[in-house]
Design a protein around this motif. Structure first.
Motif, short mmCIF file in Angstrom:
data_model
loop_
_atom_site.label_atom_id
_atom_site.label_comp_id
_atom_site.label_asym_id
_atom_site.label_seq_id
_atom_site.Cartn_x
_atom_site.Cartn_y
_atom_site.Cartn_z
N LYS A 84 -10.14 -0.90 8.90
CA LYS A 84 -9.39 -0.04 9.84
C LYS A 84 -7.99 -0.58 10.06
N ALA A 85 -7.89 -1.90 10.23
CA ALA A 85 -6.58 -2.51 10.44
C ALA A 85 -5.68 -2.32 9.23
N PHE A 86 -6.26 -2.42 8.04
CA PHE A 86 -5.47 -2.25 6.81
C PHE A 86 -4.87 -0.86 6.74
N TRP A 87 -5.68 0.18 6.95
CA TRP A 87 -5.19 1.56 6.82
C TRP A 87 -4.19 1.90 7.92
N GLU A 88 -4.40 1.38 9.11
CA GLU A 88 -3.42 1.60 10.18
C GLU A 88 -2.09 0.93 9.85
N GLU A 89 -2.19 -0.23 9.25
CA GLU A 89 -0.98 -0.96 8.86
C GLU A 89 -0.18 -0.20 7.80
N GLN A 90 -0.88 0.29 6.77
CA GLN A 90 -0.21 1.02 5.71
C GLN A 90 0.41 2.32 6.22
N ASP A 91 -0.28 2.98 7.14
CA ASP A 91 0.23 4.22 7.70
C ASP A 91 1.51 3.99 8.48
N GLN A 92 1.53 2.95 9.31
CA GLN A 92 2.72 2.64 10.09
C GLN A 92 3.89 2.22 9.20
N LEU A 93 3.60 1.42 8.21
CA LEU A 93 4.65 0.96 7.30
C LEU A 93 5.21 2.11 6.48
N LEU A 94 4.34 3.04 6.05
CA LEU A 94 4.79 4.19 5.28
C LEU A 94 5.70 5.09 6.12
N LYS A 95 5.31 5.36 7.35
CA LYS A 95 6.13 6.20 8.23
C LYS A 95 7.48 5.55 8.50
N CYS B 37 -8.56 1.62 -1.77
CA CYS B 37 -9.41 2.81 -1.81
C CYS B 37 -10.49 2.67 -2.87
N MET B 38 -10.09 2.27 -4.07
CA MET B 38 -11.05 2.13 -5.16
C MET B 38 -12.04 1.00 -4.89
N LYS B 39 -11.59 -0.04 -4.23
CA LYS B 39 -12.47 -1.16 -3.89
C LYS B 39 -13.53 -0.72 -2.90
N GLU B 40 -13.13 0.07 -1.89
CA GLU B 40 -14.08 0.55 -0.91
C GLU B 40 -15.11 1.48 -1.53
N LYS B 41 -14.69 2.26 -2.52
CA LYS B 41 -15.59 3.19 -3.19
C LYS B 41 -16.31 2.55 -4.38
N LYS B 42 -16.01 1.26 -4.60
CA LYS B 42 -16.62 0.49 -5.69
C LYS B 42 -16.38 1.16 -7.04
N LEU B 43 -15.13 1.57 -7.23
CA LEU B 43 -14.71 2.20 -8.48
C LEU B 43 -13.61 1.37 -9.13
N HIS B 44 -13.45 1.55 -10.43
CA HIS B 44 -12.43 0.81 -11.16
C HIS B 44 -11.07 1.49 -10.99
N LEU B 45 -10.05 0.70 -10.74
CA LEU B 45 -8.69 1.22 -10.61
C LEU B 45 -8.06 1.33 -12.00
N GLU C 171 -8.58 8.19 4.18
CA GLU C 171 -7.42 7.41 4.61
C GLU C 171 -6.31 7.45 3.56
N TYR C 172 -6.69 7.33 2.31
CA TYR C 172 -5.68 7.35 1.24
C TYR C 172 -5.04 8.73 1.13
N ASN C 173 -5.85 9.78 1.22
CA ASN C 173 -5.31 11.13 1.11
C ASN C 173 -4.34 11.45 2.25
N GLN C 174 -4.58 10.86 3.42
CA GLN C 174 -3.66 11.06 4.54
C GLN C 174 -2.30 10.43 4.24
N LEU C 175 -2.31 9.28 3.58
CA LEU C 175 -1.05 8.65 3.18
C LEU C 175 -0.31 9.52 2.17
N VAL C 176 -1.04 10.08 1.22
CA VAL C 176 -0.42 10.93 0.20
C VAL C 176 0.24 12.15 0.85
#
Length: 290
Positions: A64-75, A222-230, A189-194
C-alpha cells in the motif's frame, strides 16, 4: 507471547530501478524477537499462525505504501512544467486540433491522424512554421543480455540555453505516451497510474526519464504481486532507450495529400450534347471550346 512489530526506520534496500519519493526510503515494519521467549514457545502451532498473519499484514502495508508513493510522485512530476514546455505543448495541442478537424489524407489513403509517420511530419512542419526548432527523431538500440533490439520515432524540439546541461534544452513530444505503458494484466493500482498519464506527452527529456522510471518500477511491482514474468520490453532500460537512444534527425519530409470531402464530379455543359428536341424539335451539339 508472539512476535512484536516495531515501526522503526530501519534501513531497507531497493532495486536500482525502483523510485522513492524525494529520494527517501519509506520506513516499514521490521520483525524482531526475544530469543528466550521464542525458544520456550517454539513448538506452539498457534504462535506460528500468528507469525504468518503478522507477515501478511506487513506485506499488505508495504504494498500500500509503495503504490501511494508512486501515485504522489507521478502527480508531482506531471504538475511541474516550464514556460518553454508550455509553449510547445500549446502549439502541439492546437496543431492536433486543426488536423483532427481537417480532411487530409496521406499517400497510404488513410486520414493523417491514423498514420503515425504522416502525423509526425505534419505536426513537425507546423511547429517549424511557428518558429520552433522541431525535428523527427528515430532512436535505435542494440540487443543485450537484458533487452532486445528496437527502434522508435518521436518528435523533438530543441532550444539553445546557457543554463541547460550541454547548452541545449530538449522537449520531447510522444504522440502515444499513455499507450506505451498500458498492460492487459495490470492490477488496479497500476492501471490507475496509467490513467494519470497524458495521451500525448510534451515535456523536457529529464521529466520524461523520471516518468518512465516511475512507471517501469510500478510495472515491475505489479508483475511481482501477480507472480508473472515482466517482459523485457517493459523494463526500464528498454523504455528509456525509446526516447534517449541515438537520435538521427529525419530531414526528408513524408508526402501528404490534402483532400477535401469527396463529392460526385459535376458534368460540364461543354462536354455533353444538349438535348433540346423537346423544346424546338432539333438536336444541337455543344460548342467545342479551344
Amino acid at each position: 507471547m508472539g512476535k512484536e512489530l516495531s515501526a522503526t526506520p530501519a534501513a531497507t534496500y531497493r532495486s536500482s530501478d525502483e523510485v522513492s519519493f524525494a529520494d527517501t526510503v519509506f520506513g516499514f515494519w521490521e520483525e524482531f524477537q526475544d530469543s528466550s521467549e521464542n525458544s520456550s514457545n517454539s513448538g506452539n502451532d498457534e504462535e506460528i499462525d500468528d507469525e504468518e498473519d503478522e507477515d501478511s499484514v506487513c506485506t499488505i502495508e508495504k504494498n500500500k505504501a509503495f503504490w501511494e508513493e508512486q501515485d504522489q510522485l507521478l502527480k508531482a512530476t506531471l504538475c511541474r512544467t516550464s514556460s518553454g514546455e508550455t509553449k510547445v505543448r500549446q502549439a502541439t495541442k492546437e496543431a492536433m486540433r486543426e488536423i483532427n478537424m481537417s480532411e487530409m489524407l496521406c499517400l497510404c489513403r488513410q486520414p493523417v491522424v491514423s498514420c503515425r509517420k504522416c502525423l509526425l511530419t505534419e505536426i513537425c512542419d507546423r511547429l517549424v512554421n511557428l518558429g520552433f526548432n522541431s525535428a523527427i527523431c528515430k532512436s535505435k538500440w542494440k540487443s543485450s543480455s537484458e533487452i532486445p533490439s528496437g527502434e522508435h520515432t518521436y518528435l523533438e524540439v530543441t532550444e539553445n540555453s546557457s543554463k541547460a546541461k550541454g547548452g541545449v534544452i530538449k522537449v520531447i513530444i510522444e504522440l502515444n505516451f499513455r499507450g506505451e505503458f498500458e498492460m492487459a494484466r495490470g492490477n488496479e493500482e497500476y492501471n490507475q497510474l496509467v490513467k494519470r498519464l497524458p495521451e500525448i506527452f510534451v515535456g523536457k527529456a529529464e521529466r520524461l526519464r523520471v516518468l518512465v522510471k516511475i512507471m517501469c518500477s510500478a510495472a515491475k511491482k505489479c508483475m511481482k504481486e501477480k507472480k508473472l514474468h515482466l517482459g523485457p520490453w517493459r523494463k526500464q532500460k528498454y523504455m528509456q532507450a525509446k526516447w534517449n537512444g541515438k537520435c538521427d534527425k529525419i530531414l526528408e519530409p513524408l508526402p501528404i495529400v490534402y483532400s477535401t470531402r469527396s463529392t460526385k464530379p459535376k458534368a460540364s455543359l461543354l462536354t455533353f450534347d444538349l438535348m433540346i428536341e423537346n423544346i424546338v424539335g432539333r438536336h444541337c451539339t455543344a460548342v467545342e471550346v479551344v
